[in-house]
Design an enzyme around this catalytic site. Sequence first.
Site: not given
Lengths: 355, 355
Positions: B176, B319
Amino acid sequence: MNSSLSPILNKIEPGDKGVMELARKRQDSLTKPRGSLGKLEDVSVRVAGMRRCITSTFDNKAIVVMAADHGVVAEGVSAYPQEVTRQMVYPLLTGCAAVNVFARHIGARVVVVDMGVIGGFEPNPLLECKSVAFGTANMAQGAAMTREQAIDAVEAGIAVIESQIAEGLDIVGTGEMGIGNTTAASAICAAVSGRSAADVTGRGTGIDNKQLLHKVEVINRALEINRPDSNDAIDVLSKVGGFEIGGLAGVILGAAANRIPVVIDGFIAGAAAIIAVKLSPQVKDYLIASHLSVECGHRIMLEYIGLQPLLSLDMRLGEGTGAALGISLVEASIKILREMKTFDETGVSDKDTES
Amino acid sequence: MNSSLSPILNKIEPGDKGVMELARKRQDSLTKPRGSLGKLEDVSVRVAGMRRCITSTFDNKAIVVMAADHGVVAEGVSAYPQEVTRQMVYPLLTGCAAVNVFARHIGARVVVVDMGVIGGFEPNPLLECKSVAFGTANMAQGAAMTREQAIDAVEAGIAVIESQIAEGLDIVGTGEMGIGNTTAASAICAAVSGRSAADVTGRGTGIDNKQLLHKVEVINRALEINRPDSNDAIDVLSKVGGFEIGGLAGVILGAAANRIPVVIDGFIAGAAAIIAVKLSPQVKDYLIASHLSVECGHRIMLEYIGLQPLLSLDMRLGEGTGAALGISLVEASIKILREMKTFDETGVSDKDTES
């Protein structure tokens, strides 16, 4: 005193602090919060210092797996019979041992070296023969090997790695196979660190409580009879070491002298690293600890050398299995330096560094 | 109550215990001391249970990275400005963010999804648009989103993963990007675990002590105003969550329903996993924790779900960086089952198992 080793020892220089600073600056300028890749940022900086380059590539990776037998097995210190050392060399050569699987997974070769397996082997192009003798003597009754044999083992390891480097190797992992060799590694750890045998001795391939107490007693006897000189690494190696441990110490020295990163495996590879660091403290700058073994002495070894392991998977297999997985992490850390862009290059807003 | 989610929730079955037993038996028969690959043996057994196959291959790996904005950023909880969420989507699309580097390293694709970035994006074939709204509302002043929006986010995640599975995906990592989303993840963790905000709140991208105290105060205010119902995952998600967190919960549910292993990343992905597990406890059987983040709440999350992380690299980037590295370890663990041989097959002497 170790005059034949002097040329290689003299060739080992510390990691380059200037290049490390450049690598740290680049890590700090990439589009991620500073320090957010944790230990991998530190590894990338250290590797830059080793290689004198912040954007190394690793196109030629190898795990050097050294096998040898141990006379101390006669004392009943292992869960497996002595012939397993010899038997396990064949899966290593045919590519179906655990380290072969992991080596293929990360794109590395496995270099198998006979450092002193009982009985030796028929000539085989896949097996390097550097056998010092058919197994060490029983360290519980006297020195495991002569001082000359210890130096021979280290020199053989240097020859192995220098030949690999000549073929283009740019990163190496250290692995081993040798029934009884956790006993030798524990003895080395105790001798050098000054910790008790009980503190640094674990279950190896899987012995029970009674066998563990016996193993500690055997190690105490070996230390008592041999009185290894903790200030003389070759003395420690010859009295309570093993041929594969000496060989791996040579691999480490040869790699460090040629500025090649060495990713060390678990407990036995750690004992080899201790011997190498005792011979030349600068070697430490070229060592990366792949994982923390469940062998209780391993943490003590890594603290003694001053290394932080990358993985903690409760592994205790050896062969270089942890080193293989560790090499992949080292490579990933360097790819960050090479392939990510900076805040300036991407136009992403940086944190207000004045705050 | 969440009737539109019922079909997917009903489709999720526990991992297959019979296949897990077969995998454990095979691990125990391979030429290595039993248990010597530690956590990797456990992972291989769990994955066998997920896939109903002890020798899976992973030929189609993806990291799903979901991005969204958070209204709570108005309270000054992050070290970076809000526009960084949007700015960081471009490096993700052009392949130069950290997760892209690691994804290439392990042979995975990165699937980038806009779940609710302020301003949205021009149509781009590399970017999936599932935007629920241009950022959540400020949870310190009321619910972050409506209940309908929360369900929309989860359903969007299910649609993303089902489309990937239709294209052949066989393992997924969750990642994310969203400035402010550690605040949402901490609030979810506190709401569900019952721990105090102070216990589960860390420095995110790198705030100082004063900012950390402020962040805890903001989370306490959000919990006080919203009073999320810890027994209703959609209520928790809508009151203190985020669109990317809801989307990742959907990815997890959709993967579990289709027997696809999910390697979860760090703290925010962990919050999504908690929402998914609250919706269907069987989901746990499909989750693998890649790493332990330095965010202090992450350990509490993993303990709450009942997962042990594989890596401990002091990372805090998100991420999907940890997930990518974790997928490589999962793959290595399964290759052991597939590529190693047994004691019987190799003629290596086994330990005396009667002793």
